[in-house]
Every structure is written in structure tokens, then in C-alpha cells.
Design an enzyme around this catalytic site. Structure first.
Site, short mmCIF file in Angstrom:
data_model
loop_
_atom_site.label_atom_id
_atom_site.label_comp_id
_atom_site.label_asym_id
_atom_site.label_seq_id
_atom_site.Cartn_x
_atom_site.Cartn_y
_atom_site.Cartn_z
N GLU A 44 13.33 9.51 9.25
CA GLU A 44 14.18 8.46 8.50
C GLU A 44 15.18 8.32 9.64
OE1 GLU A 44 13.87 7.46 4.51
OE2 GLU A 44 12.35 9.16 4.31
N HIS A 48 10.40 3.04 4.17
CA HIS A 48 9.99 3.47 3.53
C HIS A 48 9.22 4.93 3.57
CE1 HIS A 48 7.66 3.27 -0.29
NE2 HIS A 48 6.71 3.34 0.85
N THR A 101 8.53 -8.38 3.69
CA THR A 101 7.41 -9.93 2.93
C THR A 101 8.21 -9.88 1.50
OG1 THR A 101 5.95 -8.77 3.07
CG2 THR A 101 6.86 -9.67 4.92
C1 GAR Z 1 14.83 7.00 1.64
O1 GAR Z 1 13.90 8.40 1.62
C2 GAR Z 1 13.58 5.73 1.86
O2 GAR Z 1 12.73 5.90 2.27
C3 GAR Z 1 13.53 5.15 0.25
O3 GAR Z 1 14.44 6.83 -0.71
C4 GAR Z 1 15.34 6.89 -0.45
C5 GAR Z 1 16.15 6.55 -0.09
O4 GAR Z 1 17.16 7.66 0.24
N1 GAR Z 1 13.07 4.24 -0.04
C6 GAR Z 1 11.96 4.14 -0.79
O5 GAR Z 1 11.17 4.63 -1.27
C7 GAR Z 1 12.26 2.50 -0.85
N2 GAR Z 1 10.57 1.73 -1.08
P1 GAR Z 1 19.03 7.85 0.75
O6 GAR Z 1 19.61 7.05 -0.18
O7 GAR Z 1 19.63 8.98 0.57
O8 GAR Z 1 18.77 7.01 2.41
#
Ligand code: GAR
Length: 212
Positions: free
Chosen positions: A170, A105, A137
Site C-alpha cells: 500500500e 483498499h 464512486t
Molecule cells: C489501510 O490498510 C487501508 O487500506 C485500509 O485501512 C488501513 C488504514 O491504515 N482502508 C480501508 O479498509 C478502506 N476501506 P493507515 O491508517 O495506517 O493508513
């Protein structure tokens, strides 16, 4: 070797970071709820099996989640990794994969669950933002935390520039979390806490803005 299934909805950059990280596991499949997810092509090029299941083909969340679980279970994964999978999951689905379902996240949870995290962070004037890998969760974006990375929020940041800075982190912490889980160095204990037996380096303090 453990098997993982990765769930995506779009770009798939976290998925790609996982695929490129030489993890001690087999990526059994990448599953998307959108046929146009860019990540599907990236996974396909790497010879990974892909599947699409559209939430629009189901009457409600429960029906979608049970069909999704049926596909996931075909690959018998030890770990189900949500990588930008933008669907809210039912409690039944989450319980089925207790201790095996993780998410990334783009905020330092429990701050900023939900969407538009970077824009909200800038609006609030916070100086340190980041990202979190956690067990899922039923409580949206509130599961036990495995690892977090913090980044400074800079004076002229836009949601885009801040998002790019967070995304770099990330791509570092998600492979680390999956590596720990695959090596059984991190797990969810009986009372729902993250337990660990891992060999990490101590992190450094981040002060933002920096001292003079
Ligand atoms: C990422 O920044 C991830 O953390 C977020 O979506 C993006 C996906 O990018 N996830 C959320 O917001 C989940 N609540 P990606 O498809 O390039 O990995």
C-alpha cells in the site's frame, strides 16, 4: 502545483507514506473524523494543517458529508485522498468530487470489498491477495482501478502477518497513484474509465505458492 487533502480515521501510515514520498503536490491539509487518530499528530509534526470533524456530531450521513465537504473546500484541493478514512460516503459527496476522490483498499478489488479483508482472504484459502487504489464512486469499494499490488498468502499467515505484507505494498502504490494524478498522467474519463498516459515499468508475474 496541485493541492491535495488527505482524509484519515486512525493510524495514518498511508498518509505518512504520502507525506514522505516527495510528491509533486502540496498537502494542504489532513482531516480526520476522529480526534484520537494517530495520524493527526504525525501530520502536525510535519507542519501540515489538520482538522477534526466528528461524524458523531451530525444527525445523519448527509449532514456529516456536507459539513466535511465545506471543510475540504476551504483548502481548494485538486485531489481528495482517502487514506484509511473509515466512513461510508453519500452519493452526493462522491459526485461532488468526481474524478478527484481516490481511495486505497486492502484487497484486490473487486474481491473483498468492506472490512476484515485479510481474515476473509485466509478463510477462503486464496493464494494471492493485495491492495488497490481506485477512484471513488457511490458503489462502495467498486470504483475504477488505478493501480494494484499483489502479494502471496503464505501457509502460516495470520490476518496480522498478511495485513503487514499488504500494507508494505500500500505504501508503495498509493504514492505512485498520487504522483500520476498530480502529473496528469492518469485521469477519469467522461465514461468513468481510468485513462492514462504514464510511463510505468512492466510488472512481473506472481505465482503463489511458488513453483518447485
Ligand atoms: C489501510 O490498510 C487501508 O487500506 C485500509 O485501512 C488501513 C488504514 O491504515 N482502508 C480501508 O479498509 C478502506 N476501506 P493507515 O491508517 O495506517 O493508513
Amino acid at each position: 502545483m496541485k493541492r491535495i487533502v488527505i482524509l484519515i480515521s486512525g493510524r495514518g501510515s498511508n498518509m505518512q507514506a504520502l507525506l514522505d514520498a516527495n510528491l509533486p503536490c502540496q498537502v494542504a491539509a489532513v482531516i480526520s473524523n476522529r480526534a484520537d487518530a494517530q495520524g493527526l499528530e504525525i501530520a502536525g509534526r510535519k507542519g501540515i494543517e489538520t482538522a477534526v470533524i466528528s461524524h458523531k456530531d451530525f444527525a445523519d450521513r448527509a449532514a456529516f458529508d456536507s459539513a466535511l465537504a465545506a471543510i475540504i473546500d476551504r483548502f481548494a484541493p485538486d485531489l481528495v485522498v482517502l487514506a484509511g478514512f473509515m466512513r461510508i460516503l453519500t452519493a452526493g459527496f462522491v459526485e461532488r468530487y468526481r474524478g478527484k476522490l481516490i481511495n486505497i483498499h486492502p484487497s484486490l478489488l473487486p474481491a473483498y470489498p468492506g472490512i476484515d479483508t485479510h481474515q476473509r482472504a485466509i478463510q477462503d484459502g486464496i493464494k494471492i491477495h493485495g491492495c488497490t487504489v481506485h477512484f471513488v464512486t457511490p458503489d462502495l469499494d467498486h470504483g475504477p482501478i488505478i493501480i494494484q499490488a499483489a502479494v502471496p498468502v503464505l501457509r502460516d499467515d495470520t490476518p496480522q502477518s498478511l495485513s503487514a505484507r499488504v500494507l508494505c505494498e500500500e505504501h508503495r502504490i498509493y504514492p505512485q497513484a498520487v504522483r500520476w494524478l498530480c502529473r496528469n498522467q492518469v485521469w477519469l474519463d467522461e465514461i468513468g474509465r481510468v485513462a492514462s498516459d504514464r510511463l510505468e515499468q512492466p510488472g512481473a508475474a506472481l505465482i503463489s505458492p511458488g513453483l518447485e
